[in-house]
Design an enzyme around this catalytic site. Sequence first.
Site, PDB file in Angstrom:
ATOM      1  N   GLU A  54      83.381 -40.558  -3.290  1.00 28.49           N
ATOM      2  CA  GLU A  54      84.220 -39.352  -3.240  1.00 28.49           C
ATOM      3  C   GLU A  54      84.859 -39.156  -4.614  1.00 28.49           C
ATOM      4  OE1 GLU A  54      87.857 -39.774  -0.986  1.00 28.49           O
ATOM      5  OE2 GLU A  54      87.692 -37.731  -0.238  1.00 28.49           O
ATOM      6  N   LYS A 129      84.279 -32.006   3.891  1.00 34.57           N
ATOM      7  CA  LYS A 129      85.155 -32.948   4.603  1.00 34.57           C
ATOM      8  C   LYS A 129      86.032 -32.230   5.625  1.00 34.57           C
ATOM      9  CE  LYS A 129      88.514 -36.590   3.381  1.00 34.57           C
ATOM     10  NZ  LYS A 129      89.483 -36.988   2.338  1.00 34.57           N
ATOM     11  N   CYS A 172      85.199 -40.361   3.394  1.00 32.58           N
ATOM     12  CA  CYS A 172      86.482 -41.066   3.309  1.00 32.58           C
ATOM     13  C   CYS A 172      87.289 -41.076   4.617  1.00 32.58           C
ATOM     14  CB  CYS A 172      87.268 -40.467   2.141  1.00 32.58           C
ATOM     15  SG  CYS A 172      88.678 -41.439   1.592  1.00 32.58           S
TER      16      CYS A 172
HETATM   17  O1  LIG Z   1      92.019 -36.212  -4.247  1.00 30.36           O
HETATM   18  C1  LIG Z   1      90.852 -36.039  -4.643  1.00 30.36           C
HETATM   19  O2  LIG Z   1      90.561 -35.541  -5.735  1.00 30.36           O
HETATM   20  C2  LIG Z   1      89.744 -36.521  -3.762  1.00 30.36           C
HETATM   21  N1  LIG Z   1      90.186 -36.805  -2.432  1.00 30.36           N
HETATM   22  C3  LIG Z   1      90.669 -37.986  -2.015  1.00 30.36           C
HETATM   23  O3  LIG Z   1      90.761 -38.921  -2.782  1.00 30.36           O
HETATM   24  C4  LIG Z   1      91.065 -38.130  -0.561  1.00 30.36           C
HETATM   25  C5  LIG Z   1      92.154 -37.162  -0.250  1.00 30.36           C
HETATM   26  S1  LIG Z   1      93.643 -37.392  -1.134  1.00 30.36           S
HETATM   27  N2  LIG Z   1      91.446 -39.480  -0.251  1.00 30.36           N
HETATM   28  C6  LIG Z   1      91.425 -39.986   0.982  1.00 30.36           C
HETATM   29  O4  LIG Z   1      91.023 -39.315   1.936  1.00 30.36           O
HETATM   30  C7  LIG Z   1      91.925 -41.412   1.155  1.00 30.36           C
HETATM   31  C8  LIG Z   1      91.864 -41.888   2.605  1.00 30.36           C
HETATM   32  C9  LIG Z   1      92.495 -43.215   2.783  1.00 30.36           C
HETATM   33  O5  LIG Z   1      92.895 -43.883   1.856  1.00 30.36           O
HETATM   34  C10 LIG Z   1      92.636 -43.752   4.164  1.00 30.36           C
HETATM   35  O6  LIG Z   1      92.095 -43.183   5.131  1.00 30.36           O
HETATM   36  O7  LIG Z   1      93.306 -44.788   4.305  1.00 30.36           O
END
Ligand SMILES: O=C(O)CNC(=O)[C@H](CS)NC(=O)CCC(=O)C(=O)O
Length: 296
Positions: A54, A129, A172
């Site tokens: 990701e 997503k 993710c």
């Molecule tokens: O922000 C971006 O550029 C790309 N997107 C992400 O990194 C995403 C959304 S902030 N991260 C997660 O979903 C972490 C999930 C997680 O850590 C869990 O389920 O425990």
Amino acid sequence: MFTARCILGTSAKYLTSLPAQRQQIKLQNRMSTSLRPLVEEAKGRGASMVFLPEAYDYIGSSREETLSLSESLTGDTISQYSQLARKLEVWLSLGGFHERGHNWESDRRIYNSHIIINDKGEIISVYRKSHLFDVELPEKGVSLKESAFTIPGPSLVSPVQTPIGKVGLGICYDLRFPELSLALQRQGADILTYPSAFTVATGAAHWEVLLRARAIETQCFVLAAAQVGRHHEKRSSYGHALAVDPWGEVLGDCGGEKPGMVLVEIDLEKVSSTRRNMPVQQHRRNTDFYQSLEKS
Ligand SMILES: O=C(O)CNC(=O)[C@H](CS)NC(=O)CCC(=O)C(=O)O
């Protein structure tokens, strides 16, 4: 029997807060400075499909940065990756592309998109997503609100036939919703994929358990490329890109220190023998059975 090989890539930071005038330069070199050599090495070692995590394109240090660097599917980033796929004759899973939404001009919102490119460089599938990570864990220093810049995807996409088997697409945080993995399994997936950028705190507590649980429940291979290391002062990722077989055994782990890759063999006979020996999908009760509880 069909055996294939694939690679999981982990990556550290590709783009952090750079002075504005340097951003454009860095952007043009986004792939060549970081991921191109990994993909080339993977191909050299015999991979037929390569999985990138990701946010393999960048992790922004603010909402504004994340939005301003986003592109459409017809932009430079995807076209560079399709050229690479074509040149190397390798399939790619681009685990989370910051894709400008369909109403970008008016709403400045993006999708978090998982893109499959075939060995001719063609986009075969795009999954956006569907569960967004809006989570506050004050004691653990986690505070992220993905919905502030991202639109939730409208639907699942059918598993994709690839040289290593039928690949079901998640991203993710989707990993925490087992109904998604079961839906993909029911549609024929042999392999589930969860390219990720897990936080360090949630990763240490949940990452491996969740991935192995999804593999055991669905009797699928689970491949999860993952970001690793520090992206900027507010954000680090847990790493440990993992490959799990349908029995729940860990086949490969990229560790939590630095970027790297692991080569795993996908033997689809393991999917059929696991399902033959313990036919949990045949033993599954239908939804009416569970609704009986709500009616009582
Ligand atoms: O922000 C971006 O550029 C790309 N997107 C992400 O990194 C995403 C959304 S902030 N991260 C997660 O979903 C972490 C999930 C997680 O850590 C869990 O389920 O425990």
